[in-house]
Scaffold this motif. Structure first.
Motif, PDB file in Angstrom:
ATOM      1  N   ALA A 228     -28.387  19.622   8.086  1.00 10.77           N
ATOM      2  CA  ALA A 228     -29.732  19.090   8.336  1.00 10.77           C
ATOM      3  C   ALA A 228     -30.069  17.985   7.347  1.00 10.77           C
ATOM      4  O   ALA A 228     -30.622  16.945   7.718  1.00 10.77           O
ATOM      5  N   ALA A 229     -29.750  18.193   6.064  1.00  6.07           N
ATOM      6  CA  ALA A 229     -30.032  17.166   5.054  1.00  6.07           C
ATOM      7  C   ALA A 229     -29.238  15.894   5.337  1.00  6.07           C
ATOM      8  O   ALA A 229     -29.760  14.778   5.225  1.00  6.07           O
ATOM      9  N   ALA A 230     -27.968  16.043   5.709  1.00  2.00           N
ATOM     10  CA  ALA A 230     -27.128  14.883   5.970  1.00  2.00           C
ATOM     11  C   ALA A 230     -27.633  14.080   7.160  1.00  2.00           C
ATOM     12  O   ALA A 230     -27.707  12.841   7.115  1.00  2.00           O
ATOM     13  N   ILE A 231     -27.985  14.766   8.239  1.00  2.00           N
ATOM     14  CA  ILE A 231     -28.490  14.075   9.430  1.00  2.00           C
ATOM     15  C   ILE A 231     -29.806  13.378   9.126  1.00  2.00           C
ATOM     16  O   ILE A 231     -30.025  12.223   9.516  1.00  2.00           O
ATOM     17  N   ASP A 232     -30.688  14.063   8.412  1.00  2.00           N
ATOM     18  CA  ASP A 232     -31.993  13.487   8.080  1.00  2.00           C
ATOM     19  C   ASP A 232     -31.823  12.208   7.262  1.00  2.00           C
ATOM     20  O   ASP A 232     -32.446  11.170   7.536  1.00  2.00           O
ATOM     21  N   LEU A 233     -30.967  12.250   6.246  1.00  2.00           N
ATOM     22  CA  LEU A 233     -30.737  11.071   5.421  1.00  2.00           C
ATOM     23  C   LEU A 233     -30.083   9.954   6.228  1.00  2.00           C
ATOM     24  O   LEU A 233     -30.462   8.785   6.101  1.00  2.00           O
ATOM     25  N   ALA A 234     -29.105  10.293   7.058  1.00  3.30           N
ATOM     26  CA  ALA A 234     -28.432   9.269   7.858  1.00  3.30           C
ATOM     27  C   ALA A 234     -29.406   8.605   8.824  1.00  3.30           C
ATOM     28  O   ALA A 234     -29.325   7.387   9.047  1.00  3.30           O
ATOM     29  N   GLN A 235     -30.316   9.376   9.386  1.00  2.52           N
ATOM     30  CA  GLN A 235     -31.328   8.792  10.273  1.00  2.52           C
ATOM     31  C   GLN A 235     -32.275   7.873   9.512  1.00  2.52           C
ATOM     32  O   GLN A 235     -32.938   7.035  10.117  1.00  2.52           O
ATOM     33  N   ARG A 236     -32.341   8.032   8.197  1.00  2.05           N
ATOM     34  CA  ARG A 236     -33.158   7.149   7.353  1.00  2.05           C
ATOM     35  C   ARG A 236     -32.319   6.002   6.767  1.00  2.05           C
ATOM     36  O   ARG A 236     -32.735   5.361   5.801  1.00  2.05           O
ATOM     37  N   ASP A 237     -31.142   5.782   7.344  1.00  2.00           N
ATOM     38  CA  ASP A 237     -30.251   4.678   6.955  1.00  2.00           C
ATOM     39  C   ASP A 237     -29.693   4.839   5.554  1.00  2.00           C
ATOM     40  O   ASP A 237     -29.406   3.858   4.863  1.00  2.00           O
ATOM     41  N   VAL A 238     -29.532   6.076   5.111  1.00  2.00           N
ATOM     42  CA  VAL A 238     -28.887   6.365   3.829  1.00  2.00           C
ATOM     43  C   VAL A 238     -27.461   6.833   4.111  1.00  2.00           C
ATOM     44  O   VAL A 238     -27.275   7.845   4.801  1.00  2.00           O
ATOM     45  N   PRO A 239     -26.442   6.152   3.604  1.00  4.20           N
ATOM     46  CA  PRO A 239     -25.066   6.615   3.811  1.00  4.20           C
ATOM     47  C   PRO A 239     -24.830   7.950   3.106  1.00  4.20           C
ATOM     48  O   PRO A 239     -25.215   8.134   1.948  1.00  4.20           O
ATOM     49  N   VAL A 240     -24.168   8.864   3.804  1.00  3.05           N
ATOM     50  CA  VAL A 240     -23.971  10.223   3.294  1.00  3.05           C
ATOM     51  C   VAL A 240     -22.518  10.635   3.491  1.00  3.05           C
ATOM     52  O   VAL A 240     -21.924  10.374   4.537  1.00  3.05           O
ATOM     53  N   VAL A 241     -21.960  11.307   2.482  1.00  6.47           N
ATOM     54  CA  VAL A 241     -20.682  11.998   2.609  1.00  6.47           C
ATOM     55  C   VAL A 241     -20.967  13.492   2.498  1.00  6.47           C
ATOM     56  O   VAL A 241     -21.580  13.939   1.524  1.00  6.47           O
ATOM     57  N   LEU A 242     -20.543  14.253   3.496  1.00  9.28           N
ATOM     58  CA  LEU A 242     -20.739  15.702   3.529  1.00  9.28           C
ATOM     59  C   LEU A 242     -19.371  16.365   3.458  1.00  9.28           C
ATOM     60  O   LEU A 242     -18.517  16.139   4.317  1.00  9.28           O
ATOM     61  N   ILE A 243     -19.139  17.172   2.417  1.00  9.65           N
ATOM     62  CA  ILE A 243     -17.850  17.840   2.246  1.00  9.65           C
ATOM     63  C   ILE A 243     -18.008  19.344   2.436  1.00  9.65           C
ATOM     64  O   ILE A 243     -19.068  19.917   2.150  1.00  9.65           O
ATOM     65  N   ASP A 244     -16.938  19.967   2.935  1.00  8.07           N
ATOM     66  CA  ASP A 244     -16.931  21.414   3.103  1.00  8.07           C
ATOM     67  C   ASP A 244     -15.515  21.916   2.878  1.00  8.07           C
ATOM     68  O   ASP A 244     -14.546  21.247   3.266  1.00  8.07           O
ATOM     69  N   ASP A 245     -15.389  23.092   2.268  1.00  6.96           N
ATOM     70  CA  ASP A 245     -14.056  23.591   1.935  1.00  6.96           C
ATOM     71  C   ASP A 245     -13.339  24.203   3.129  1.00  6.96           C
ATOM     72  O   ASP A 245     -12.138  24.473   3.061  1.00  6.96           O
ATOM     73  N   ALA A 246     -14.038  24.417   4.235  1.00  6.77           N
ATOM     74  CA  ALA A 246     -13.431  25.000   5.427  1.00  6.77           C
ATOM     75  C   ALA A 246     -13.078  23.899   6.425  1.00  6.77           C
ATOM     76  O   ALA A 246     -13.334  22.717   6.209  1.00  6.77           O
ATOM     77  N   ASP A 247     -12.489  24.317   7.539  1.00  9.60           N
ATOM     78  CA  ASP A 247     -12.224  23.382   8.627  1.00  9.60           C
ATOM     79  C   ASP A 247     -12.734  23.957   9.946  1.00  9.60           C
ATOM     80  O   ASP A 247     -12.262  23.604  11.017  1.00  9.60           O
ATOM     81  N   ARG A 248     -13.734  24.833   9.855  1.00 11.71           N
ATOM     82  CA  ARG A 248     -14.206  25.504  11.062  1.00 11.71           C
ATOM     83  C   ARG A 248     -15.628  25.993  10.851  1.00 11.71           C
ATOM     84  O   ARG A 248     -16.120  26.107   9.722  1.00 11.71           O
ATOM     85  N   ILE A 249     -16.284  26.283  11.960  1.00 12.60           N
ATOM     86  CA  ILE A 249     -17.553  27.008  11.964  1.00 12.60           C
ATOM     87  C   ILE A 249     -17.421  28.133  12.977  1.00 12.60           C
ATOM     88  O   ILE A 249     -16.595  28.079  13.885  1.00 12.60           O
ATOM     89  N   GLY A 250     -18.226  29.167  12.784  1.00 14.79           N
ATOM     90  CA  GLY A 250     -18.224  30.248  13.761  1.00 14.79           C
ATOM     91  C   GLY A 250     -17.680  31.557  13.255  1.00 14.79           C
ATOM     92  O   GLY A 250     -17.146  32.342  14.020  1.00 14.79           O
ATOM     93  N   GLU A 251     -17.805  31.832  11.968  1.00 16.64           N
ATOM     94  CA  GLU A 251     -17.345  33.103  11.420  1.00 16.64           C
ATOM     95  C   GLU A 251     -18.450  34.153  11.543  1.00 16.64           C
ATOM     96  O   GLU A 251     -19.141  34.463  10.587  1.00 16.64           O
ATOM     97  N   GLY A 252     -18.633  34.676  12.725  1.00 19.01           N
ATOM     98  CA  GLY A 252     -19.694  35.658  12.956  1.00 19.01           C
ATOM     99  C   GLY A 252     -21.011  34.972  13.223  1.00 19.01           C
ATOM    100  O   GLY A 252     -21.239  33.824  12.860  1.00 19.01           O
ATOM    101  N   SER A 253     -21.927  35.699  13.865  1.00 23.68           N
ATOM    102  CA  SER A 253     -23.177  35.068  14.297  1.00 23.68           C
ATOM    103  C   SER A 253     -24.147  34.849  13.147  1.00 23.68           C
ATOM    104  O   SER A 253     -24.955  33.936  13.174  1.00 23.68           O
ATOM    105  N   ARG A 254     -24.116  35.694  12.114  1.00 23.62           N
ATOM    106  CA  ARG A 254     -24.975  35.548  10.925  1.00 23.62           C
ATOM    107  C   ARG A 254     -26.440  35.325  11.316  1.00 23.62           C
ATOM    108  O   ARG A 254     -27.029  36.141  12.008  1.00 23.62           O
ATOM    109  N   GLY A 255     -27.064  34.220  10.868  1.00 24.75           N
ATOM    110  CA  GLY A 255     -28.470  34.002  11.184  1.00 24.75           C
ATOM    111  C   GLY A 255     -28.679  33.830  12.684  1.00 24.75           C
ATOM    112  O   GLY A 255     -27.885  33.173  13.360  1.00 24.75           O
ATOM    113  N   ILE A 256     -29.776  34.405  13.196  1.00 29.88           N
ATOM    114  CA  ILE A 256     -30.034  34.254  14.637  1.00 29.88           C
ATOM    115  C   ILE A 256     -31.464  33.835  14.947  1.00 29.88           C
ATOM    116  O   ILE A 256     -31.715  33.327  16.039  1.00 29.88           O
TER     117      ILE A 256
END
Length: 537
Positions: free
Chosen positions: A40-68
């Protein structure tokens, strides 16, 4: 991207140009953690014309439903980020709840009894669907770069930024950032590397979460039980999700063995008591404990913490991820203003002030909910049980019951707000997000107030009959201006009611849709002063 199994979305690691640069590359904003808050922070900043690099240690999403459970305010934020309508269409909309003691209904509640809002009170939607929608949106933005399998392993604070050491499948590289946003969760690596720790309370009670696939006609509502017959002496919670999936949450007590409780035979033995005679399939199981605690400060020079990396609460009331996304919204416009030289030196510090207010409110509600559900002493349990026994007959007792107060946005007591010079009634509050209202455009089409706010400072002016001569200007002092009675029409009167809007009244709205000033008449000098104050100038 490949989908290796249902609900798991896998993304490819790609070597970045920064890894091959002769010198350490510097970026305006780097975000660690591609969960809901970081995305959300990355998208918000990018929509405000701020270049953003977003890093994550995984290569996937979807490990259980968690928040609903995603709240109305969160959905309004996500709508501005370009995914709100998609999520509501996919999710299960609800606003009703019921609270039981044993099998007896104590009371029911309606979280949004009034009409005229674009977004519902809540939707239920598995977190992997939310994250997938946000990743899809992020990939559409040209100044947002997602780097998967980029793991933060070193962090040094600089006088004017931060230096990151990042581990990848191709080895390590360094990256400098003017600003680093740490949204890397409850076990935050960034927090650990800076030697920071939480203050607060860790609760010992254990809870079992089970998501089951089941064809059932239970009502679409939040159902909470104290000491149900199917789970004697403890509490239980049930929610519907999309895809015929149901969330069952069972209190186990502090002495439960978290490993043994996740054995399929034991889980099924518990669920059979809840769900009989319905057939079901287990989809996801977890046992959790939780904390109510936070960092002393969220802003540490050029490193800023948000979401679970900054604060942790119980899941009761849906305050965790919803609050984190609201952190991202509060921070993004301020960081963009700071990078563009538009905000004063205290603007970033106001993130600390405002979001600590929100965190403390959430921690307080979460602690009180947990204390009511899990009394610490026999005297507290007797009091709790007396309240529950009185609730069917006494309104005051129903008000004392706490099964998890549902998430609401914070109302900021903020130096960025200009105090009212004259009283205002209605539901619009200084320092709070604007209440939505149905409007009609000048071309006759139906719309809502909030979907016409685009993420910058904006003025809303109520046309003052004959006092307005000719066409009203579209902006004042560089601030976009919309006129009720010219650009939009309040045919149902809900804007007037919610904003206590009288002819000539004018409202100054922050980029995060929080109301920061209002007047009964248009005073250009007052508007300019309030705008400067909201930028901490």
């Amino acid at each position: 991207m490949t989908n290796t199994r249902k609900y798991v979305y896998r993304y490819d690691y790609r070597r970045s140009a920064d890894q091959d640069a002769a010198a350490v590359v510097r970026r305006p904003v780097v975000i660690v953690g591609a969960g809901p808050v970081g995305l959300a922070a990355a998208i918000d900043l990018a929509q405000r014309d701020v270049p953003v690099v977003l890093i994550d240690d995984a290569d996937r999403i979807g490990e259980g439903s968690r928040g609903i459970c995603w709240s109305k305010r969160t959905l309004e934020i996500l709508d501005r980020l370009g995914v709100g309508e998609r999520l509501v269409a996919h999710g299960v909309t609800w606003k009703l709840g019921r609270v039981f003691n044993g099998d007896e209904l104590l009371f029911s509640f309606d979280l949004l009894p009034e009409e005229g809002h674009k977004m519902p009170a809540f939707i239920n939607l598995q977190q992997y669907y939310l994250e997938k929608a946000l990743v899809d949106r992020a990939l559409e933005l040209k100044n947002l770069e997602l780097r998967w399998k980029n793991r933060l392993v070193g962090l040094d604070r600089l006088n004017d930024g931060a230096r990151l050491t990042i581990e990848t499948p191709d080895g390590r590289y360094r990256l400098d950032a003017d600003w680093l946003i740490a949204a890397d969760g409850a076990r935050s690596t960034a927090r650990s590397l800076l030697g920071l720790d939480f203050a607060g309370v860790a609760f010992e009670d254990k809870f079992l979460i089970a998501d089951v696939h089941m064809a059932a006609e239970f009502p679409t509502e939040r159902r909470f039980w104290f000491a149900p017959t199917f789970h004697s002496g403890q509490s239980a919670l049930m929610h519907r999700q999309p895809d015929d999936v149901w969330r069952i949450d069972l209190q186990l007590g502090p002495d439960a063995d978290p490993v043994a409780e996740q054995e399929p035979e034991r889980v099924r033995a518990r669920l059979d008591k809840v769900l009989k005679p319905h057939a079901y399939e287990l989809e996801w199981v977890s046992v959790y404990t939780f904390n109510c605690r936070r960092l002393d400060r969220f802003v540490h020079d050029r490193v800023i913490f948000g979401g679970d990396a900054a604060h942790q609460v119980s899941p009761f009331g849906a305050r965790g991820a919803n609050s984190g996304i609201q952190d991202a919204e509060n921070l993004a416009w301020k960081l963009a203003a700071a990078l563009k030289g538009e905000g004063g030196s205290a603007l970033i510090a106001s993130y600390d002030l405002e979001r600590i207010q929100a965190a403390d409110e959430n921690i307080g509600h979460s602690t009180r909910s947990t204390d009511f559900m899990s009394p610490h002493s026999s005297a507290e349990r007797r009091l709790r049980d007396a309240v529950l026994s009185l609730a069917p007959k006494a309104e005051f007792a129903r008000r004392m019951i706490n099964s998890g107060r549902l998430s609401l946005p914070a109302v900021y007591d903020s130096p960025l707000s200009t105090p009212d010079a004259t009283p205002f009634a209605g539901t619009a509050k200084l320092g709070a997000p604007l209440p939505d209202a149905p409007l009609r455009r000048a071309d006759g089409s139906a719309t809502h107030l909030l979907e016409n706010l685009h993420g910058d400072f904006e003025l809303i002016w109520v046309k003052n009959g004959g006092a307005d001569h000719g066409k009203t200007p579209r902006a004042f002092d560089g601030i976009a201006l919309s006129v009720i009675g010219e650009d939009f029409f309040d045919e149902e009167g809900k804007f007037a009611q919610r904003f206590d809007a009288t002819p000539g009244a004018i409202y100054l709205v922050r980029p995060d849709q929080h109301l920061c000033a209002r007047w009964r008449s248009f005073d250009p000098a007052a508007v300019t002063r309030a705008h400067q104050r909201a930028l901490a100038r």
